[in-house]
Motif scaffolding. Structure first.
Motif, mmCIF file in Angstrom:
data_model
loop_
_atom_site.group_PDB
_atom_site.id
_atom_site.type_symbol
_atom_site.label_atom_id
_atom_site.label_comp_id
_atom_site.label_asym_id
_atom_site.label_seq_id
_atom_site.Cartn_x
_atom_site.Cartn_y
_atom_site.Cartn_z
ATOM 1 N N GLU A 80 1.258 -0.873 -0.203
ATOM 2 C CA GLU A 80 -0.351 0.264 0.157
ATOM 3 C C GLU A 80 0.938 1.488 -0.208
ATOM 4 O O GLU A 80 0.739 2.121 -0.615
ATOM 5 N N ARG A 81 1.870 1.428 0.613
ATOM 6 C CA ARG A 81 2.908 2.061 0.268
ATOM 7 C C ARG A 81 3.593 2.760 -0.267
ATOM 8 O O ARG A 81 3.809 3.862 -1.166
ATOM 9 N N LEU A 82 3.586 1.581 -1.631
ATOM 10 C CA LEU A 82 4.051 1.785 -2.727
ATOM 11 C C LEU A 82 2.989 2.110 -3.967
ATOM 12 O O LEU A 82 2.917 3.110 -4.665
ATOM 13 N N THR A 83 1.669 2.068 -3.611
ATOM 14 C CA THR A 83 0.527 2.007 -4.378
ATOM 15 C C THR A 83 0.220 4.072 -3.548
ATOM 16 O O THR A 83 0.411 4.761 -4.837
ATOM 17 N N TYR A 84 0.403 4.263 -2.417
ATOM 18 C CA TYR A 84 0.271 5.821 -1.970
ATOM 19 C C TYR A 84 1.790 7.081 -2.749
ATOM 20 O O TYR A 84 1.024 7.582 -3.426
ATOM 21 N N LEU A 85 2.890 5.976 -3.464
ATOM 22 C CA LEU A 85 3.836 6.771 -4.044
ATOM 23 C C LEU A 85 3.197 7.363 -5.387
ATOM 24 O O LEU A 85 3.749 8.019 -5.679
ATOM 25 N N SER A 86 2.707 5.986 -6.051
ATOM 26 C CA SER A 86 2.734 5.945 -7.172
ATOM 27 C C SER A 86 0.901 7.142 -7.462
ATOM 28 O O SER A 86 1.037 7.349 -8.675
ATOM 29 N N SER A 87 0.226 7.565 -6.417
ATOM 30 C CA SER A 87 -0.659 7.990 -6.375
ATOM 31 C C SER A 87 -0.363 9.428 -6.157
ATOM 32 O O SER A 87 -1.469 10.314 -5.753
ATOM 33 N N GLY A 88 1.181 9.524 -5.258
ATOM 34 C CA GLY A 88 1.310 11.541 -6.093
ATOM 35 C C GLY A 88 1.618 11.349 -4.554
ATOM 36 O O GLY A 88 1.288 12.741 -3.370
ATOM 37 N N GLY A 89 1.928 10.405 -2.712
ATOM 38 C CA GLY A 89 1.385 10.706 -2.024
ATOM 39 C C GLY A 89 3.272 10.393 -1.435
ATOM 40 O O GLY A 89 3.800 10.392 -2.188
ATOM 41 N N ASP A 90 3.454 11.924 -0.889
ATOM 42 C CA ASP A 90 4.557 12.048 0.162
ATOM 43 C C ASP A 90 5.634 11.448 0.025
ATOM 44 O O ASP A 90 5.463 10.936 1.627
ATOM 45 N N ARG A 91 6.506 10.837 0.117
ATOM 46 C CA ARG A 91 7.775 9.763 0.598
ATOM 47 C C ARG A 91 8.158 9.870 2.032
ATOM 48 O O ARG A 91 7.587 9.256 2.922
ATOM 49 N N GLN A 92 8.096 11.412 2.577
ATOM 50 C CA GLN A 92 8.202 12.213 3.754
ATOM 51 C C GLN A 92 7.561 11.859 5.021
ATOM 52 O O GLN A 92 7.376 11.557 5.248
ATOM 53 N N ARG A 93 5.953 11.685 4.625
ATOM 54 C CA ARG A 93 4.635 11.543 4.743
ATOM 55 C C ARG A 93 4.506 10.673 5.239
ATOM 56 O O ARG A 93 3.257 9.821 6.241
ATOM 57 N N ILE A 94 5.189 8.853 4.904
ATOM 58 C CA ILE A 94 4.501 7.511 4.804
ATOM 59 C C ILE A 94 5.323 7.465 5.698
ATOM 60 O O ILE A 94 6.003 7.432 5.488
ATOM 61 N N ARG A 95 4.307 6.708 6.693
ATOM 62 C CA ARG A 95 5.241 5.025 7.298
ATOM 63 C C ARG A 95 4.153 3.784 7.336
ATOM 64 O O ARG A 95 2.915 4.330 7.239
ATOM 65 N N VAL A 96 5.218 2.820 7.188
ATOM 66 C CA VAL A 96 4.357 1.676 7.895
ATOM 67 C C VAL A 96 4.507 1.127 8.794
ATOM 68 O O VAL A 96 5.677 0.644 9.419
ATOM 69 N N LEU A 97 3.516 1.338 9.251
ATOM 70 C CA LEU A 97 3.264 0.790 11.572
ATOM 71 C C LEU A 97 1.647 -0.184 10.676
ATOM 72 O O LEU A 97 0.914 0.694 10.705
ATOM 73 N N PRO A 98 2.596 -1.611 10.916
ATOM 74 C CA PRO A 98 0.909 -2.664 11.850
ATOM 75 C C PRO A 98 0.666 -2.037 12.968
ATOM 76 O O PRO A 98 1.222 -1.479 13.999
ATOM 77 N N THR A 99 -0.822 -2.680 12.957
ATOM 78 C CA THR A 99 -1.432 -2.381 14.070
ATOM 79 C C THR A 99 -1.214 -3.394 15.114
ATOM 80 O O THR A 99 -0.926 -4.498 14.474
ATOM 81 N N PRO A 100 -1.344 -2.779 16.113
ATOM 82 C CA PRO A 100 -0.846 -3.697 17.493
ATOM 83 C C PRO A 100 -1.513 -4.862 17.753
ATOM 84 O O PRO A 100 -2.710 -4.828 17.802
ATOM 85 N N VAL A 101 -0.442 -6.247 18.635
ATOM 86 C CA VAL A 101 -1.530 -7.361 18.196
ATOM 87 C C VAL A 101 -1.317 -7.330 19.661
ATOM 88 O O VAL A 101 0.251 -7.611 20.351
#
Length: 385
Positions: free
Chosen positions: A153-174
């Protein structure tokens, strides 16, 4: 925080309440507005010194957007708010963006699944989801922070114009501790008797409810093949399947009644019993964010046989902690299950490796702190801008 579910209040499905209590404590204060569709009995509640929840239950679902905006505006006028967090990039994202524009507060948009440009998701409801897809792409370019739970999903965001510096991959805690501990023998024995599991090879699937993305028909077709090899096999399907008449019809058509157990909805604190009863966890989804159920299964020391959904590599390592097959491949799913049922020692070793790896990768306190730290960072970035 604007959310689409009232789990934090009803505390039946999952560990949402515990997780948000921890977020609120770490952040110093959290106010939630949640959709409680169909639950007009719910009232605003203060769940702790730091957490307040306002449920909204409009008769017309789209009215949630307007009501959430009005309530959010009132809250922003009454007290200082540092950050707006939304739980998806669609309807709650729209509410968050409107509040951001009006009050000049930083916005963080979460995405807990795999939506944007996902062909399976788009095909489920073509008109609605294409409109949502356009809305999501618009909103992610306007938020100060973006949180996704997998790399795809991060890569999709980047290809859709999302700012690399504003995106973080953080799964939901279990809540790992709940699944790491072996349940009491009496509880396991009681469940075996209740589900008539004596002398049976047990597989497990867990979900909140029937959803097309789970692709349970593929799992049932795989089960028929497995049952041909192991007539004593049983699959436990945990979750609300009351809204899945086509699925029940398929169960009968495939002659699987004696190979299935349907306990219905199970409270989260009771789930460890089911994980520790099974030999393997099986998963047939077309897409997920990060499947928390597989993390729970791994914590219980179980190998997983799953479809190769985007983001699965964050949890499962092919040949090390389980087996992966192509999406929609019932024959491949069956072959993977048969392979591990025929070699219990290998399945057990995979489960032990899986347990060690999820403990190292998904330590809940560290994950909660990472998410709250992102809140702080996004809030400061928004203030600076």
């Amino acid at each position: 925080m604007i959310g689409l579910g009232a789990e934090v209040l009803v505390a039946q499905h999952g560990d949402a309440r515990d997780r948000h209590l921890a977020y609120a404590s770490a952040a110093g204060g959290l106010t939630m507005i949640v959709s409680a569709s169909g639950r007009r009995d719910l009232r605003p509640r203060r769940l702790s010194e730091h957490l307040v929840v306002y449920p909204l239950s409009p008769w017309f679902k789209p009215a949630f957007v307007w009501r959430a905006y009005r309530l959010g505006a009132r809250i922003c006028r009454e007290r200082p708010i540092d950050l707006i967090v939304t739980q998806d990039p669609f309807s709650t994202g729209l509410v968050g963006y409107a509040l951001k524009r009006r009050f000049r507060i930083a916005l963080l948009i979460n995405n807990h699944s795999r939506f944007l440009d996902n062909p399976f998701w788009l095909a489920e409801r073509p008109i609605r989801h294409r409109l949502f897809n356009l809305l999501g792409k618009t909103l992610i370019r306007r938020a100060e922070g973006l949180r996704v739970v997998n790399e795809a999903e991060r890569l999709t965001y980047l290809s859709s114009g999302g700012d690399r510096q504003r995106i973080r991959v953080l799964p939901t805690p279990v809540s790992l501790a709940r699944f790491l501990a072996v349940p009491a023998a009496a509880d396991l024995d009681a469940a075996r008797r209740r589900l008539a599991l004596s002398g049976r090879r047990v597989l497990l699937w867990v979900g909140r409810r029937w959803e097309p993305a789970k692709d349970l028909p593929v799992l049932l077709r795989a089960l028929r093949t497995v049952a041909g090899r192991y007539p004593d096999v049983v699959l436990i399907l945990v979750g609300d399947l009351t809204t899945a008449p086509p699925l029940r019809h398929l169960m009968e058509e495939l002659g699987l009644e004696s190979h299935l157990r349907l306990p219905g909805v199970v409270r989260h604190e009771e789930l460890p019993v089911y994980y520790h009863l099974c030999e393997l966890y099986v998963h047939s989804s077309r897409y997920e964010g990060v499947a928390k159920v597989m993390i729970e299964a791994a914590a219980a020391g179980k190998a997983v046989v799953s479809t190769r959904i985007p983001g699965i590599d964050a949890v499962l390592e092919e040949g090390e902690t389980g087996l992966l097959v192509p999406i929609g491949d019932a024959a491949g799913l069956a072959a993977g299950v048969i392979e591990l049922l025929s070699d219990p020692g290998r399945a057990q070793r995979m489960g032990e490796i899986a347990r060690q790896r999820v403990v190292a990768r998904f330590e809940p306190d560290a994950m909660i702190e990472a998410i709250v730290q992102m809140w702080r960072d996004v809030s400061r970035a928004g203030t600076a801008e």
